[in-house]
Design an enzyme around this catalytic site. Structure first.
Site, PDB file in Angstrom:
ATOM      1  N   ARG A  61       1.753  -3.043   0.419  1.00 27.50           N
ATOM      2  CA  ARG A  61       1.639  -1.607   0.240  1.00 27.50           C
ATOM      3  C   ARG A  61       0.439  -1.313  -0.659  1.00 27.50           C
ATOM      4  NH1 ARG A  61       1.619  -1.930  -4.578  1.00 27.50           N
ATOM      5  NH2 ARG A  61       1.326   0.288  -4.681  1.00 27.50           N
ATOM      6  N   ARG A  99       3.168   3.302   8.715  1.00 31.77           N
ATOM      7  CA  ARG A  99       2.974   4.095   7.493  1.00 31.77           C
ATOM      8  C   ARG A  99       2.073   5.283   7.849  1.00 31.77           C
ATOM      9  NH1 ARG A  99       4.008   1.807   2.568  1.00 31.77           N
ATOM     10  NH2 ARG A  99       4.297   3.992   2.007  1.00 31.77           N
ATOM     11  N   GLN A 202       7.154   0.519  -8.642  1.00 30.14           N
ATOM     12  CA  GLN A 202       5.861  -0.173  -8.540  1.00 30.14           C
ATOM     13  C   GLN A 202       5.123  -0.194  -9.873  1.00 30.14           C
ATOM     14  OE1 GLN A 202       6.946   2.298  -6.421  1.00 30.14           O
ATOM     15  NE2 GLN A 202       5.928   2.149  -4.432  1.00 30.14           N
ATOM     16  N   ASP A 243      -3.504   8.080  -1.338  1.00 26.47           N
ATOM     17  CA  ASP A 243      -3.182   7.573  -0.011  1.00 26.47           C
ATOM     18  C   ASP A 243      -3.915   8.349   1.077  1.00 26.47           C
ATOM     19  OD1 ASP A 243      -0.822   5.419  -0.068  1.00 26.47           O
ATOM     20  OD2 ASP A 243      -0.606   6.809  -1.734  1.00 26.47           O
ATOM     21  N   ASN A 253      -0.411  11.456  -2.560  1.00 28.24           N
ATOM     22  CA  ASN A 253      -0.214  10.235  -3.335  1.00 28.24           C
ATOM     23  C   ASN A 253       1.286  10.049  -3.564  1.00 28.24           C
ATOM     24  OD1 ASN A 253      -1.516   7.979  -4.747  1.00 28.24           O
ATOM     25  ND2 ASN A 253      -0.682   8.890  -6.608  1.00 28.24           N
ATOM     26  N   LYS A 254       1.646   8.943  -4.172  1.00 25.39           N
ATOM     27  CA  LYS A 254       3.053   8.588  -4.360  1.00 25.39           C
ATOM     28  C   LYS A 254       3.851   9.768  -4.911  1.00 25.39           C
ATOM     29  CE  LYS A 254       4.754   5.520  -3.521  1.00 25.39           C
ATOM     30  NZ  LYS A 254       5.521   5.247  -2.273  1.00 25.39           N
TER      31      LYS A 254
END
Length: 357
Positions: A61, A99, A202, A243, A253-254
């Site tokens: 990832r 993804r 993460q 991302d 993004n996350k």
């Protein structure tokens, strides 16, 4: 099958690189990032389907590493299907579906297809192009790291969210940790506040571990502590990865990034995203048009195989959120730091040579 627990490191320009995925001859290997830092199983990927499952299951990832997975995935597809263009297109579509927010992977897959289809020898071309993509991405990481480091002052405390480091990239520092690593290597005394990043942790597992390897001081917080830390004057800057970046500078993004950006604005703290030209999607005009990956409910209701909510609980898990461009102080890229107005300035810097990136 687990082959080893040994991490793959190489040296480039006097810097140690930690690889998330690599090829040895015609074999492709990757680290299982879901197990870091307590173990580091390495798996051999023998088919494009196997690699696609690893992507879907978060075994590999991070936007940079997913770009490499796209390149190596198409290499495996060529090994499997030779010059069967229909089968290669099907493999490409399968990989992209694993993804859907990861534009970097989509771009490397498309580049592999375009260039391989023009070659006489598909396998030789897939080998050469995939290595070119890896080298280019590593160069991007080092360049954007240097540009971003110029924004960091001696004595700064920098907050980062999720993990955007070496094993999320091409081995140097991915996105955000490229900036932090380059600032540290330049001799600046810095500290990092690491968000744990639920539900996969993460930040707690991988960002903290990588910072330990680099001897960069850090402290860990839970995701819901960032507002307090900013209001208490404990954070000077925020640097996150990316991302996907829309043409107007909106950031995917996350999940949780948007809330941190709001807190940063409210406290007058600069908020930056580190990215590369491969993550900027000029076909997406604004962040609201970005497809946000929705992941399985059980990833929120359990962790590490242990149930953390009552049986039968339904949960939501959008893997990403959208941070609007007005909350972003600058977009750190391999060509420099882009500031508002983003629609004009991103296009001016990248659009003309996008097809060559």
């Amino acid at each position: 099958m687990t082959l080893t627990e040994k991490l793959k490191t190489i040296e480039r320009d006097g810097r140690q690189l930690l690889l998330p995925i690599w090829r040895d001859g015609e074999k492709v290997f990757l680290i299982d990032q879901t197990k870091l830092p307590f173990s580091s199983p390495v798996y051999e990927m023998t088919t494009v389907e196997m690699l696609g499952k690893a992507v879907k299951d978060m075994v590999i990832r991070g936007s940079g590493a997913l770009g490499l997975a796209g390149a190596y995935g198409m290499f495996l597809a060529v090994k499997q299907h030779g010059s069967d263009q229909k089968a290669l297109l099907q493999a490409a579509n399968y990989l992209k579906s694993t993804r859907p927010t990861a534009v970097n992977m989509m771009k490397t897959i498309d580049e592999m297809l375009t260039r391989v289809f023009k070659a006489d020898d598909f396998l030789a071309s897939a080998h050469a192009v995939s290595e070119e993509i890896v080298d280019r991405q590593l160069s991007f990481e080092m360049q954007l790291g240097n540009h971003g480091a110029a924004l960091i002052e001696d004595g700064d405390t920098i907050m980062t969210h999720c993990h955007s480091g070496a094993v999320a990239g091409a081995g140097y520092g991915g996105r955000a940790l490229s900036v932090i690593r380059a600032a540290h290597e330049s001799g600046k005394e810095i500290e990092v506040i690491v968000n744990e990043t639920r539900p996969y942790l993460q930040g707690a597992r991988i960002t903290a571990w990588e910072l330990q390897q680099l001897n960069i001081p850090f402290r860990l917080i839970t995701d819901n502590m960032s507002g307090y830390c900013m209001s208490a004057g404990l954070i000077n800057k925020v640097v996150v990865g990316s991302d996907r970046v829309a043409a107007n500078g909106d950031l995917a993004n996350k999940i949780g990034t948007y809330l941190h950006a709001l807190a940063a604005q409210d406290n007058g703290i600069p908020f930056y995203t580190a990215t590369s030209s491969h993550t900027i999607d000029f076909d997406i005009k604004r962040g609201g048009n970005i497809e946000v990956e929705m992941r399985a409910s059980n990833e929120v209701t359990s962790f590490g195989g242990i149930q953390t909510a009552p049986e039968g609980t339904e949960a939501l898990y959008p893997g990403f959120d959208i941070t609007p461009n007005h909350l972003i102080s600058g977009i750190i890229t391999e060509k420099g730091v882009v500031t508002p107005e983003y629609t004009e300035n991103l296009a001016k810097l990248f659009k003309e040579d996008e097809s060559n990136v």
